[in-house]
Design an enzyme around this catalytic site. Structure first.
Site, PDB file in Angstrom:
ATOM      1  N   HIS A  24       0.856  -1.194   0.000  1.00  0.00           N
ATOM      2  CA  HIS A  24       0.000   0.000   0.000  1.00  0.00           C
ATOM      3  C   HIS A  24       0.897   1.250   0.000  1.00  0.00           C
ATOM      4  CE1 HIS A  24      -2.809   2.982   1.709  1.00  0.00           C
ATOM      5  NE2 HIS A  24      -3.774   2.196   1.290  1.00  0.00           N
ATOM      6  N   ASP A  45       3.242  -4.172   8.077  1.00  0.00           N
ATOM      7  CA  ASP A  45       2.005  -3.409   7.884  1.00  0.00           C
ATOM      8  C   ASP A  45       0.860  -4.401   8.106  1.00  0.00           C
ATOM      9  OD1 ASP A  45      -0.250  -2.203   6.937  1.00  0.00           O
ATOM     10  OD2 ASP A  45       0.567  -1.664   4.981  1.00  0.00           O
ATOM     11  N   GLN A  90      -4.263  -5.055   6.915  1.00  0.00           N
ATOM     12  CA  GLN A  90      -5.209  -6.045   6.367  1.00  0.00           C
ATOM     13  C   GLN A  90      -5.087  -7.407   7.045  1.00  0.00           C
ATOM     14  OE1 GLN A  90      -7.574  -5.149   4.504  1.00  0.00           O
ATOM     15  NE2 GLN A  90      -6.833  -3.216   3.680  1.00  0.00           N
ATOM     16  N   LYS A 146     -10.536  -0.605  10.464  1.00  0.00           N
ATOM     17  CA  LYS A 146     -10.651  -1.778   9.589  1.00  0.00           C
ATOM     18  C   LYS A 146     -10.994  -3.032  10.398  1.00  0.00           C
ATOM     19  CE  LYS A 146      -7.220  -0.048   6.253  1.00  0.00           C
ATOM     20  NZ  LYS A 146      -7.983   0.368   5.068  1.00  0.00           N
ATOM     21  N   CYS A 180      -4.665   2.330  -4.138  1.00  0.00           N
ATOM     22  CA  CYS A 180      -3.475   2.864  -3.433  1.00  0.00           C
ATOM     23  C   CYS A 180      -2.238   1.994  -3.606  1.00  0.00           C
ATOM     24  CB  CYS A 180      -3.746   3.070  -1.934  1.00  0.00           C
ATOM     25  SG  CYS A 180      -4.859   4.399  -1.592  1.00  0.00           S
TER      26      CYS A 180
HETATM   27  C1  PLP Z   1      -2.218  -2.761   3.457  1.00  0.00           C
HETATM   28  C2  PLP Z   1      -2.626  -1.399   3.929  1.00  0.00           C
HETATM   29  N1  PLP Z   1      -1.739  -0.662   4.584  1.00  0.00           N
HETATM   30  C3  PLP Z   1      -2.039   0.564   5.045  1.00  0.00           C
HETATM   31  C4  PLP Z   1      -3.285   1.105   4.842  1.00  0.00           C
HETATM   32  C5  PLP Z   1      -3.585   2.466   5.366  1.00  0.00           C
HETATM   33  O1  PLP Z   1      -4.572   2.415   6.329  1.00  0.00           O
HETATM   34  P1  PLP Z   1      -5.176   3.780   6.906  1.00  0.00           P
HETATM   35  O2  PLP Z   1      -5.786   4.500   5.739  1.00  0.00           O
HETATM   36  O3  PLP Z   1      -6.174   3.345   7.916  1.00  0.00           O
HETATM   37  O4  PLP Z   1      -4.044   4.526   7.481  1.00  0.00           O
HETATM   38  C6  PLP Z   1      -4.244   0.374   4.146  1.00  0.00           C
HETATM   39  C7  PLP Z   1      -5.585   0.938   3.868  1.00  0.00           C
HETATM   40  O5  PLP Z   1      -6.327   0.476   3.060  1.00  0.00           O
HETATM   41  C8  PLP Z   1      -3.905  -0.919   3.688  1.00  0.00           C
HETATM   42  O6  PLP Z   1      -4.799  -1.665   3.024  1.00  0.00           O
END
Ligand code: PLP
Length: 396
Positions: free
Chosen positions: A113, A190, A193, A216, A353
């Site tokens: 992401h 990270d 997910q 999430k 993203c």
């Molecule tokens: C794999 C991953 N990392 C980071 C994020 C960022 O999350 P947030 O927008 O809650 O900061 C997302 C959001 O979709 C994600 O899917």
């Protein structure tokens, strides 16, 4: 199980398949947000009166709850942030920026992401670091051999999602941390997910840092978690300064307060943090293993049914999670998304993203269906029914 009574949003007549973006909130979480605002509104770390003590106490309970949920050693290893993005930025800027030197190497993948790529790109531009992208295999997954092949004496960090938000693949973080630590490399995970969907045990994974978002996982927006090993947090330098993070200060400098508070300057998202505990307790009641299992069954059924539609291609048929990526022949993903919206179905279209993924996979414009435990087979049947209506789909 039917969750309609617990989640008001499940009674809106929608089919919600965008759970990788954010999830619905159960009543317990909503009521908790209201409770703070009606019954004990006060700031944290500030007051000498009962409702302020209660606020501190409730925040502390959430910290302990998060610790238990991810099996961290200490609750001091849990830092509240705004979201996973904030956590990842803090890890990069507060821990790695002071530590990394010119020509040091960072391993990422192009299926990360943006929140796990951009902070590293910004730092590499600032400090002359080298980012190496782990090649993906034919299923668009990373392999341990591909990581091994990239490691040199200059490699200092591997930063990867546990589960990716487009390919939906799950990485073997334990194997990666073993390899990394044998080579004196830090591992950042990270967990945006993964933490909401699979059992996450930071002691077992042995990762150095972990980032995730409350929203999430049935929690409120505006709350994130940065987990770090205590020994590493001692070396981390707060970049955000202000109230609550210092013991004292004068014109010559700041004496930091204790961990984790030194990383939580300013008034936090108090009601969000307090409500987050109720989200975790809800997930624990459903059972994280049950969540993982039910999503797997739903995903297998969804892929099986999608494959029966000749003009729909499933791009990640070996997805390890509830994330399924499709392309409808000759149609823009956005048009498919809008057609499904007209049928009351919420999906996500575009690049999600993950804008560098197309370099390796060719996936540029896709429709993502992302499931959570409260989704049903009936909802999947309805999606399939709408997609099978070729005339309406192509005519939309
Ligand atoms: C794999 C991953 N990392 C980071 C994020 C960022 O999350 P947030 O927008 O809650 O900061 C997302 C959001 O979709 C994600 O899917």
């Amino acid at each position: 199980m039917n969750y309609d009574e617990d989640f008001p949003m499940l009674k809106k007549g929608l089919v919600y398949f965008d759970n990788a973006a954010t999830t619905f909130k159960p009543k317990k979480v909503i009521n908790s947000l209201i409770d703070y605002n009606i019954n004990f509104t006060a700031n944290s770390h500030r007051g000498d009166y009962n409702i302020s003590f209660k606020v501190d106490d409730e925040i502390d309970k959430t910290r302990e709850c998060v610790r238990r949920f991810i099996n961290a050693k200490l609750k001091e290893e849990i830092i509240f942030t705004m979201n996973a993005t904030d956590s990842l930025n803090m890890i990069v800027d507060n821990f790695f920026e002071p530590m990394l030197k010119k020509d040091d190497e960072i391993l990422l993948s192009k299926s990360e992401h943006a929140s796990n790529i951009l902070p590293w790109i910004m730092l590499s531009l600032k400090k002359g670091l080298k980012i190496k992208y782990i090649p993906l295999n034919e299923e668009n997954k990373i392999t341990i051999d591909n990581i091994k092949n990239l490691i040199t004496t200059k490699t200092k960090v591997i930063s990867l999602a546990h589960i990716t938000n487009v390919i939906g693949d799950k990485r073997d973080i334990k194997e990666i941390t073993t390899l990394a630590h044998n080579n004196n490399i830090y591992v950042v995970v990270d967990g945006a997910q993964s933490v909401p969907h699979i059992k996450t045990d930071v002691k077992d994974l042995d990762c150095d840092f972990l980032a995730f978002s409350a929203h999430k996982m049935c929690g409120p927006t505006g709350v994130g978690v940065l987990y770090g090993k205590y020994e590493l947090l001692k070396k981390m330098i707060p970049k955000k300064v202000g109230g609550g993070m210092n013991e004292s200060y004068d014109e010559h400098g700041i004496e930091l307060t204790t961990i984790p508070y030194r990383f939580e300057a300013g008034t936090p998202n108090i009601n969000g943090i307090i409500a987050f505990k109720h989200a975790i307790e809800y997930i624990e009641k459903v059972g994280i293993e049950n969540i993982e299992r039910s999503e797997k069954y739903l995903k297998n059924y969804l892929i099986k049914e999608l494959k029966k539609i000749p003009y729909v291609e499933v791009l990640n048929p070996t997805s390890d999670s509830g994330i399924v990526l499709i392309k409808v022949k000759d149609l823009f993903a956005g048009d498919v998304g809008l057609y499904l919206n007209s049928k009351g179905i919420c999906v996500r279209s575009g690049k999600h993203c993950v804008k560098m993924l197309k370099d390796e996979s060719g996936f540029d414009d896709t429709v993502r269906i992302s499931l959570y435990f409260y989704n049903t087979y009936e909802e999947i049947d309805y999606l399939i029914y709408c997609l099978k209506d070729k005339y309406k789909l192509y005519d939309f």
